[in-house]
Scaffold this active site. Structure first.
Site, PDB file in Angstrom:
ATOM      1  N   ASP A  85      -3.885   3.936  -4.312  1.00  0.00           N
ATOM      2  CA  ASP A  85      -4.447   5.130  -3.678  1.00  0.00           C
ATOM      3  C   ASP A  85      -3.485   5.746  -2.662  1.00  0.00           C
ATOM      4  O   ASP A  85      -3.895   6.530  -1.797  1.00  0.00           O
ATOM      5  CB  ASP A  85      -5.750   4.765  -2.946  1.00  0.00           C
ATOM      6  CG  ASP A  85      -6.905   4.488  -3.896  1.00  0.00           C
ATOM      7  OD1 ASP A  85      -6.812   4.895  -5.063  1.00  0.00           O
ATOM      8  OD2 ASP A  85      -7.892   3.865  -3.458  1.00  0.00           O
ATOM      9  N   ASP A 140      -4.200  -8.761  -1.892  1.00  0.00           N
ATOM     10  CA  ASP A 140      -3.805  -7.647  -1.041  1.00  0.00           C
ATOM     11  C   ASP A 140      -2.292  -7.500  -1.061  1.00  0.00           C
ATOM     12  O   ASP A 140      -1.560  -8.405  -1.508  1.00  0.00           O
ATOM     13  CB  ASP A 140      -4.302  -7.863   0.386  1.00  0.00           C
ATOM     14  CG  ASP A 140      -5.781  -7.551   0.548  1.00  0.00           C
ATOM     15  OD1 ASP A 140      -6.370  -6.958  -0.386  1.00  0.00           O
ATOM     16  OD2 ASP A 140      -6.359  -7.891   1.597  1.00  0.00           O
ATOM     17  N   ASP A 142       0.142  -7.736   0.978  1.00  0.00           N
ATOM     18  CA  ASP A 142       1.050  -8.622   1.704  1.00  0.00           C
ATOM     19  C   ASP A 142       1.069 -10.034   1.153  1.00  0.00           C
ATOM     20  O   ASP A 142       1.750 -10.902   1.711  1.00  0.00           O
ATOM     21  CB  ASP A 142       0.671  -8.658   3.184  1.00  0.00           C
ATOM     22  CG  ASP A 142      -0.791  -9.036   3.406  1.00  0.00           C
ATOM     23  OD1 ASP A 142      -1.630  -8.636   2.574  1.00  0.00           O
ATOM     24  OD2 ASP A 142      -1.099  -9.712   4.401  1.00  0.00           O
ATOM     25  N   ASP A 238     -15.987  -7.716   0.787  1.00  0.00           N
ATOM     26  CA  ASP A 238     -15.889  -9.074   0.270  1.00  0.00           C
ATOM     27  C   ASP A 238     -17.050  -9.948   0.745  1.00  0.00           C
ATOM     28  O   ASP A 238     -17.669 -10.668  -0.044  1.00  0.00           O
ATOM     29  CB  ASP A 238     -14.551  -9.698   0.681  1.00  0.00           C
ATOM     30  CG  ASP A 238     -14.225  -9.496   2.164  1.00  0.00           C
ATOM     31  OD1 ASP A 238     -15.010  -8.851   2.887  1.00  0.00           O
ATOM     32  OD2 ASP A 238     -13.170  -9.989   2.608  1.00  0.00           O
TER      33      ASP A 238
END
Length: 490
Positions: A85, A140, A142, A238
């Site tokens: 996005d 994610d 990282d 989550d």
């Protein structure tokens, strides 16, 4: 009124502390039990989709895609989705890496939505409509999973008994790529280790609700769909989906022996944005599910643990109220206010809450040491600094909790990832601002630093030392938060 309010805050803190103590006891039992054999790999590996949600991750996107492209899994059963996005050069970087791996035969898609509806939850939900994966792994930006991550985790979905509940999620422990980068990252690792080495292990051992941590885990697709799918009506999509799934009797498994390394926020504004999202989202999820938890046919102990789990961010409100009330208590004896003396004696019990927490954090410290090459000294110093720093965040996090409980909606602000490993690299020049450089809240944190320093001085002057340890922790914590906020805004 002062005594009543102070006492209620103290009870909440003691309740939270005792809950952590109980989870620690359960976790220690789990670690003491003989380790079972690793599950046998399935005869046929299920179709698996790796979803990588991105938003302006130019410093880590190439590392992420390269790492996930190297995952060891049957190629004809693997699908990588780059859910991008982004609005910056991340788009170009991701497209180039996708083209590179697609040319080498990897099934990989670069998914772009015209509108960032629903933020991360919306991206994950959209990705599901474009894949046939039976299992969905999420990382994610990282995260740097090891090549054998999928082969170690997927077999745990096949431990289900014919008549038992199906496994809906297998969650792994977070590792830390840059724990040694600064005091800020060291303290974050100290706190997160307690969650992953003690809380999650203890909840699993006790049969209580645990949670998917947003990344570093794998979902069964039918579990997501049966629980109602991803929703963006809280900032912790989550935690929300975790509770919806477990309320529908899906089983969650947690593997502390498998680590998924990730980057810790290195700047104060990045840390505050993450803390805001986590604390407000937890409060929103409590508002949404707490009533249903108590109406569910779960054991009382599970409902109690779930209550403290969902409301644990409310501890910051109790800390803030106790902190602000504690300075006037220093003057109770000097002013001869006999009716307020009980509050002064209650204040001493605040330190009792630290005893179970010391047991809790030391257990995590011991387990973390087993995964390091050499033991790391300084437990007591890190514990005191972590407690102080957590107290220093109580104003910032209390605001998030109150907004969450009141149902005030805010945007999903992602945590910047800067590609930092150990002590390598620098965040200056890479920083992605998540808020104003210095807000009114920051200056109020500085004012509270002075307020608690005044409390220390007043206690010394009046020879009232009962609250001195508390005020030392508060002054240190707010001082650290204020200092880093100023330093990282420069």
């Amino acid at each position: 009124m002062l005594v009543t309010l102070y006492g209620l805050c103290l009870l909440l803190l003691l309740g939270f502390s005792l809950t952590q103590w109980q989870l620690t006891r359960l976790a220690r039992r789990a670690y003491a039990a003989p380790a079972g054999p690793e599950p046998v790999p399935p005869l046929e590996w299920p179709r698996l989709t790796v979803q990588l949600p991105l938003y302006n991750e130019q410093y880590v996107v190439e590392r992420l895609i390269d790492t996930c492209a190297a995952l060891d899994y049957p190629a004809h059963r693997l699908h990588l989705q780059i859910l991008d996005d982004s609005t910056d050069e991340t788009v170009t970087l991701a497209a180039a890496r996708v083209a590179h791996y697609r040319a080498r035969g990897l099934r990989i898609d670069h998914v772009r939505r015209p509108v960032r509806t629903g933020f991360k939850a919306g991206a994950l939900a959209h990705g599901l409509t474009l894949t046939d994966g039976e299992l969905i792994a999420i990382f994610d930006a990282d995260f740097v999973p090891e090549p054998d991550f999928l082969r170690r985790v997927v077999p745990h979905f096949f431990l289900d008994t014919p008549h038992g509940p199906q496994t809906g999620v297998v969650q792994t422990r977070w590792g830390h790529l840059n724990e040694e980068f600064s005091l800020l990252t060291t303290l974050q690792a100290f706190g997160l280790n307690a969650h992953f080495y003690v809380e999650q292990v203890g909840r699993q051992r006790g049969g209580h609700f645990i949670n998917f941590n947003g990344t570093g885990g794998i979902w069964r697709r039918t579990c997501i769909e049966d629980a109602g799918g991803w929703s963006a009506d809280t900032l912790t999509e989550d935690l929300d989906l975790s509770y919806r799934a477990q309320l529908r009797d899906w089983q969650f498994r947690y593997l502390p022996q498998v680590a998924a390394p990730a980057e810790l926020p290195a700047t104060m504004d990045a840390l505050k944005s993450q803390q805001f999202r986590w604390t407000k989202g937890a409060a929103e999820t409590a508002r949404k599910h707490l009533g249903q938890v108590w109406r569910a046919g779960q054991p009382l102990s599970t409902r109690l643990h779930a209550t403290f789990h969902l409301l644990n961010s409310s501890v910051f409100v109790a800390i803030l109220l106790m902190a602000v009330l504690s300075v006037p208590l220093v003057f109770v004896r000097a002013l001869g206010a006999q009716e307020l003396r009980p509050a002064f004696f209650l204040a001493a019990f605040f330190l009792l809450a630290l005893v179970p927490l010391t047991f809790y954090f030391h257990t995590a410290w011991q387990q973390a040491a087993r995964h390091r090459r050499a033991p790391r000294p300084g437990f007591l110093g890190q514990l005191l600094l972590f407690l102080a720093f957590s107290m220093g965040l109580s104003l910032h996090n209390s605001r998030a909790v109150v907004m969450g409980l009141l149902g005030q909606k805010t945007a999903f602000i992602r945590t910047p990832k800067l590609g930092l490993i150990r002590r390598q690299g620098a965040w200056r020049g890479r920083q992605y601002r998540t808020s104003r450089l210095l807000s009114g809240l920051t200056w109020l944190e500085g004012l509270l630093t002075a307020y608690f320093l005044f409390g220390i001085g007043a206690g010394l002057y009046l020879h009232e030392y009962g609250l001195l340890p508390t005020h030392l922790l508060l002054a240190t914590g707010y001082g650290l938060v204020f200092y880093y906020s100023l330093r990282h805004a420069a």
